[in-house]
Design a protein around this motif. Structure first.
Motif: not given
Length: 441
Positions: A77-83, A86-87, A91-92, A108-110
């Motif tokens: 579920a990493r998604g697009k854009g920069d790794i 916090y993402k 997930e972990q 972060p609010s992202g």
């Protein structure tokens, strides 16, 4: 699995950070602007092969990390854009839980706004019961980061799915957590999908009434990002990159200024003077098949925005020039193109709608610092008008926008295209049926 996972993981982009690396060898490296920083880094590496080898090893290490994080079996579920770390931790934290386990994390609010976090939001909506999502702005320096940075306390229970969740936004004091929890807003996932169907971004509401009003505004209108068959559509474009295309920018004035976001305000393309100019032939050669757009009037808006500014969505029609990536534009209609973009009259309506307080109310609850394309695509702007009342609104907005925008020779062609003879009559601007207000005795 674990019964609970709790923490405040690092918030770092997984990519080489030249400022971080070369500051070990030049204490003022962080103060350099980009081009000077690049030259100083090259000089450091050419003067000292050990630094060059260290930089290469550092880049290789980051590359190996990125390759691992991009493996679907590792992070699906990493998604697009920069790794961003916090993402990965989000997930972990969730993956390590046993069924029914709880997680609590500071990120972060992202997590609730960014397009790149959509897969994570979808996962939490469909595979967990979200307990709370409380957003803070760092005004009181809770963390040693910029005061306007937003972060979130996020909690969820693994298993099931989320129908509604508690939320609060733009908080500043963590001591208020008990009161926030007792008086939290309730938002449904169905509302999230309606307000932001493509990105599933969660809008920042201040009250339950704001949520209800927003639902009424969206109604059944199609979003700007939806492609309709029987009318014009919207395709956003960033033209010249302010860094990558800087070779084209000239400090000596020409007859073709480069448009930047700070140069516009509502219905005003001369809010500030240009900083750079262009050689039109040179730019058209660089743009190739897309050069024709610079020979048309186009709706543009400021890319840099914030919900705390006087106005968040600032839009107008820019003259027949080219623009930097901080003032994205709507690709206009073109008879030789399959894409059905807005013509001049439709562009006047579009910039009027985008400049309205109603649309500004919506976008202020979505954006953090940058008005990315997906925010604009999620706005409910009418494109099909049926009935005399709707057509009257369209005509009035178009005429008034034309009078505000067409105040210089650069807009003579636009005025001649959209002008209608009925505009000569005072009754068009001040209909006799309009109520007359009397003030005083």
């Amino acid at each position: 699995g674990f019964s609970a996972t709790v923490g405040n993981p690092p918030w770092d982009a997984v990519k080489p950070n030249s400022q971080e690396f070369f500051s070990n060898y030049d204490p003022v490296f962080r103060s350099y602007k980009k081009q000077l920083a690049n030259r100083m880094a090259e000089r450091l590496m050419s003067d000292n092969p050990t630094i060059a080898r260290g930089w290469q090893a550092y880049c290789d290490e980051i590359g190996e990390q990125s390759a691992y994080f991009k493996e679907p079996a590792s992070y699906g579920a990493r998604g697009k854009g920069d790794i961003n770390t916090y993402k990965l931790f989000l997930e972990q934290f969730f993956s390590l839980l046993d069924a029914g386990g709880h997680m609590g994390i500071v990120v972060p609010s992202g997590i609730y706004t960014d397009q790149g976090c959509r897969p994570l939001r979808e996962r939490f909506f469909s595979r967990s019961r979200i307990d709370f999502l409380y957003g803070f702005e760092n005004r009181k320096a809770i963390f040693n980061i910029h005061r306007s940075f937003k972060f979130v306390l996020f909690g969820a229970q693994k298993g099931g799915k989320t129908d509604r969740f508690k939320c609060a936004f733009m908080e500043h004091d963590t001591e208020r957590l008990p009161a926030m929890d007792a008086n939290a807003l309730r938002m449904s996932v169905q509302q999230v999908r309606k307000f932001s169907p493509d990105s599933l971004s969660v809008m920042e509401f201040k009250s339950q009434r704001d949520i209800d009003v927003t639902a009424r505004i969206y109604g059944d209108w199609p979003l700007l990002g939806e492609q309709l068959d029987d009318t014009w559509n919207v395709k956003l474009r960033s033209e010249l990159h302010m860094t990558n295309d800087s070779r084209l920018f000239k400090s000596t004035p020409t007859d073709c200024p480069l448009y930047e976001g700070k140069m516009i305000w509502h219905f005003d393309s001369a809010f500030e003077s240009p900083r750079y100019w262009l050689d039109r032939d040179e730019v058209e050669q660089a743009l190739g098949d897309r050069a024709w757009e610079g020979r048309r009037y186009r709706v543009g808006y400021r890319d840099i925005a914030a919900s705390t500014n006087e106005r968040t969505l600032v839009s107008t029609i820019i003259p027949k020039y080219y623009h930097g990536n901080k003032i994205p534009t709507v690709t206009p209609g073109n008879d030789s193109n399959e894409y059905a973009g807005p013509n001049d009259a439709e562009s006047l309506w579009l910039t009027s709608a985008m400049s309205s307080l109603v649309i500004d109310f919506l976008i202020r609850q979505k954006v953090s610092t940058t008005l990315n394309f997906f925010y604009v695509y999620s706005l409910p702007v009418p494109r099909v008008f049926e009935g005399p009342a709707q057509v009257s609104v369209l005509q009035a907005a178009k005429a008034r926008a034309a009078r505000l925008i067409c105040v210089s020779d650069e807009y003579l062609g636009l005025w001649e295209t959209v002008f209608e003879t009925q505009w000569k009559s005072p009754d068009f601007w001040y209909p006799p049926s309009a109520p007359i207000h009397s003030y005083g005795p």
